[in-house]
Design a protein around this motif. Structure first.
Motif, PDB file in Angstrom:
ATOM      1  N   LEU A   2     -30.870 -10.696 -26.132  1.00 30.11           N
ATOM      2  CA  LEU A   2     -30.175 -10.260 -24.921  1.00 30.11           C
ATOM      3  C   LEU A   2     -29.513 -11.427 -24.206  1.00 30.11           C
ATOM      4  N   ASP A   3     -30.103 -12.617 -24.307  1.00 27.48           N
ATOM      5  CA  ASP A   3     -29.468 -13.782 -23.682  1.00 27.48           C
ATOM      6  C   ASP A   3     -28.120 -14.081 -24.328  1.00 27.48           C
ATOM      7  N   ARG A   4     -28.019 -13.923 -25.625  1.00 24.00           N
ATOM      8  CA  ARG A   4     -26.736 -14.128 -26.320  1.00 24.00           C
ATOM      9  C   ARG A   4     -25.724 -13.060 -25.922  1.00 24.00           C
ATOM     10  N   LEU A   5     -26.182 -11.831 -25.754  1.00 18.15           N
ATOM     11  CA  LEU A   5     -25.269 -10.755 -25.361  1.00 18.15           C
ATOM     12  C   LEU A   5     -24.739 -10.956 -23.943  1.00 18.15           C
ATOM     13  N   ARG A   6     -25.547 -11.562 -23.084  1.00 13.71           N
ATOM     14  CA  ARG A   6     -25.103 -11.797 -21.706  1.00 13.71           C
ATOM     15  C   ARG A   6     -23.973 -12.808 -21.627  1.00 13.71           C
ATOM     16  N   GLU A   7     -23.803 -13.614 -22.655  1.00 16.33           N
ATOM     17  CA  GLU A   7     -22.727 -14.604 -22.677  1.00 16.33           C
ATOM     18  C   GLU A   7     -21.364 -13.981 -22.969  1.00 16.33           C
ATOM     19  N   PRO A   9     -18.546 -11.560 -21.962  1.00 18.48           N
ATOM     20  CA  PRO A   9     -18.167 -10.863 -20.719  1.00 18.48           C
ATOM     21  C   PRO A   9     -17.998  -9.347 -20.882  1.00 18.48           C
ATOM     22  N   GLU A  12     -21.477  -7.680 -21.130  1.00 16.71           N
ATOM     23  CA  GLU A  12     -22.187  -7.740 -19.852  1.00 16.71           C
ATOM     24  C   GLU A  12     -21.595  -6.749 -18.846  1.00 16.71           C
ATOM     25  N   ARG A  13     -20.305  -6.517 -18.937  1.00 15.45           N
ATOM     26  CA  ARG A  13     -19.638  -5.611 -17.989  1.00 15.45           C
ATOM     27  C   ARG A  13     -19.971  -4.147 -18.284  1.00 15.45           C
ATOM     28  N   LEU A  17     -27.670  -4.527 -19.336  1.00 17.49           N
ATOM     29  CA  LEU A  17     -28.631  -5.338 -20.070  1.00 17.49           C
ATOM     30  C   LEU A  17     -29.895  -5.624 -19.270  1.00 17.49           C
ATOM     31  N   ASP A  18     -29.869  -5.412 -17.964  1.00 22.37           N
ATOM     32  CA  ASP A  18     -31.056  -5.656 -17.149  1.00 22.37           C
ATOM     33  C   ASP A  18     -31.980  -4.449 -17.085  1.00 22.37           C
TER      34      ASP A  18
END
Length: 63
Positions: A2-7, A9, A12-13, A17-18
């Protein structure tokens, strides 16, 4: 993961993910993929024709 996916944009939009449901859903999808691919690999290793439902005959009740 998930940290890689948050990078990214766009991801994340559009994906929450949270949210706890997203993490649980992603986990269950990954478990299902591994179970199904493991069954397929067992069929291939045994040199059997892969079938979606094991067994080959219909179940009967009471008899």
């Amino acid at each position: 993961m998930l940290d890689r996916l948050r990078e990214v944009p766009a991801v994340e939009r559009y994906l929450p993910l949270d949210g706890q449901w997203f993490v649980s859903g992603a986990g269950w999808v990954l478990i299902a993929v591994f179970v199904l691919s493991g069954g397929r690999l067992e069929d291939v290793a045994a040199k059997k024709k892969p079938r979606p439902v094991p067994g080959g005959r219909a179940a009967t009740m009471g008899g």
